[in-house]
Design an enzyme around this catalytic site. Structure first.
Site, PDB file in Angstrom:
ATOM      1  N   HIS A   1      86.005  -2.968   6.360  1.00 30.73           N
ATOM      2  CA  HIS A   1      84.913  -3.597   6.986  1.00 30.73           C
ATOM      3  C   HIS A   1      84.503  -2.248   6.940  1.00 30.73           C
ATOM      4  CE1 HIS A   1      82.597  -5.825   8.809  1.00 30.73           C
ATOM      5  NE2 HIS A   1      83.441  -6.282  10.461  1.00 30.73           N
TER       6      HIS A   1
ATOM      7  N   CYS B   1      86.763  -5.702  17.355  1.00 31.10           N
ATOM      8  CA  CYS B   1      86.001  -6.097  16.689  1.00 31.10           C
ATOM      9  C   CYS B   1      85.317  -7.305  16.982  1.00 31.10           C
ATOM     10  CB  CYS B   1      85.666  -5.890  14.966  1.00 31.10           C
ATOM     11  SG  CYS B   1      88.111  -6.851  14.339  1.00 31.10           S
TER      12      CYS B   1
ATOM     13  N   GLN C   1      81.622  -1.464  10.464  1.00 23.68           N
ATOM     14  CA  GLN C   1      82.612  -1.789  11.897  1.00 23.68           C
ATOM     15  C   GLN C   1      83.018  -0.508  12.179  1.00 23.68           C
ATOM     16  OE1 GLN C   1      82.565  -5.391  13.951  1.00 23.68           O
ATOM     17  NE2 GLN C   1      83.239  -3.504  14.980  1.00 23.68           N
TER      18      GLN C   1
ATOM     19  N   ARG D   1      79.112  -9.731   2.346  1.00 27.57           N
ATOM     20  CA  ARG D   1      80.347 -10.202   2.738  1.00 27.57           C
ATOM     21  C   ARG D   1      80.920 -11.713   2.435  1.00 27.57           C
ATOM     22  NH1 ARG D   1      81.563 -10.111   8.570  1.00 27.57           N
ATOM     23  NH2 ARG D   1      82.490 -11.896   9.771  1.00 27.57           N
TER      24      ARG D   1
ATOM     25  N   ARG E   1      77.065  -2.100  16.394  1.00 26.99           N
ATOM     26  CA  ARG E   1      77.025  -2.557  14.786  1.00 26.99           C
ATOM     27  C   ARG E   1      75.645  -2.591  14.200  1.00 26.99           C
ATOM     28  NH1 ARG E   1      80.075  -5.654  12.304  1.00 26.99           N
ATOM     29  NH2 ARG E   1      78.815  -6.152  10.444  1.00 26.99           N
TER      30      ARG E   1
ATOM     31  N   ASP F   1      92.718  -6.423  16.342  1.00 24.17           N
ATOM     32  CA  ASP F   1      91.833  -7.603  15.800  1.00 24.17           C
ATOM     33  C   ASP F   1      92.814  -8.985  15.976  1.00 24.17           C
ATOM     34  OD1 ASP F   1      90.342  -8.536  14.631  1.00 24.17           O
ATOM     35  OD2 ASP F   1      90.313  -7.375  12.571  1.00 24.17           O
TER      36      ASP F   1
END
Length: 321
Positions: free
Chosen positions: A146, A281, A149, A119, A309, A241
């Site tokens: 991402h 998310c 996700q 990450r 996830r 988001d």
């Protein structure tokens, strides 16, 4: 989603073994479909108490340059459920945090681990690590993409809507890393996608051209607009988001002003289909990008989405490792 993908599953699984997952641009529509089908099957097995140790003795290194809740916990739990082990590594605690080159770090980690999830702040860091590693590298989030996700997002849509081919998806807000991967994934599934952003916060234009071609090849479409009402009109899925992501805190006040007309609220979602589903998310800032009445309302699937996830990433881990 059509489960006929199972018929070619063995060939695709062979293709995916040992692969990196840096961006969904590197995966075909058939490969993404396969991973989603595998996630559905693995989720069903997990919830029924079946958790075969697919990855016994395997160790996943997890490098974090950014804070995390869902990414860290889901990958760690996923590896445990698959019979393997996950090792948390804060970038500050590694020699890479003291100036060791990514080249050397990749070579060394390849001697110890079976795969790395990272990450990172910069997508270039992840690309460089993959270049110098002989083990699969999985992008847990960068400034540009991402992908894990997006797989969880698509999995949630399929669970709720069934086949998502031809469904309408509206993304409202910042044209960021989450938007990039979501639209790539949705384009591969043949969805009709509308991205609404304020001026100056558009979707990456080079990438936008690429996803338009992907969508068209799968019977879908992608448009970009500055009007959230136009994007949400008759949509099956409404997604947003946060307006201020990690590393953008100094821009928070400016972003609150620029994005104020892009809040997902009852008035905006009245333009969507009655059975629309709301996705985010997370983490969410209630009464900023989304009204509490929407995110905590009957059309919200954000916690099912967060839970997915785990299952989407288990499908990736079980395949590439």
């Amino acid at each position: 989603m059509h489960l006929s993908a199972v018929n070619i599953g063995h060939n695709i699984e062979d293709q995916l073994k040992g692969r990196d997952m840096l961006t969904l641009l590197d995966y075909t529509s058939e490969e993404i479909t396969y991973l989603l089908h595998k996630a559905l099957v693995m989720k069903k097995d997990t919830l029924s108490g079946k958790m075969p140790p697919i990855l016994p003795g395997k160790t996943l290194g997890m490098i974090f340059e950014k804070h995390s809740t869902r990414t860290r916990i889901s990958f760690e739990v996923g590896m445990v459920q698959l019979g393997g082990h996950a090792m948390y590594m804060n970038a500050r605690d590694l020699q890479i945090g003291r100036g060791e080159s990514i080249h050397d770090t990749g070579k060394v980690l390849s001697e110890y681990l079976d795969g790395v999830m990272i990450r990172a702040n910069s997508h270039e860091t992840v690309e460089e690590l993959a270049k110098h590693s002989s083990i699969p590298i999985i992008n847990g989030l960068t400034d540009l993409f991402h992908p894990c996700q997006a797989l969880a997002d698509l999995l949630t849509m399929i669970e709720v809507k069934g086949s998502i081919v031809g469904k309408r998806l509206a993304y409202i807000g910042d044209g960021n890393n989450v938007a990039h991967s979501l639209v790539i994934g949705a384009a591969n599934m043949g969805m009709h996608i509308a991205v609404a952003t304020p001026e100056g916060f558009e979707f990456n234009q080079k990438l936008f051209t690429m996803v338009q071609k992907i969508a068209a090849a799968n019977g879908g479409s992608v448009i970009q607009t500055y009007d959230p009402v136009e994007a949400v009109e008759n949509s099956d899925v409404v997604y947003t988001d946060v307006w201020t992501s990690m590393g953008q805190e100094e821009e928070a006040a400016h972003r609150l002003e620029v994005f104020k007309d892009f809040q997902i609220n009852d008035k905006l979602v009245s333009h969507a289909k009655k059975d629309y589903m709301f996705l985010h998310c997370l983490p969410a800032h209630r009464e900023e990008e989304v009204a509490t009445s929407v995110i905590d309302g009957p059309n919200s699937y954000v916690f099912q989405q967060a839970g997915n996830r785990l299952h989407a990433q288990k499908a990736v881990l079980a395949t590439v490792l």
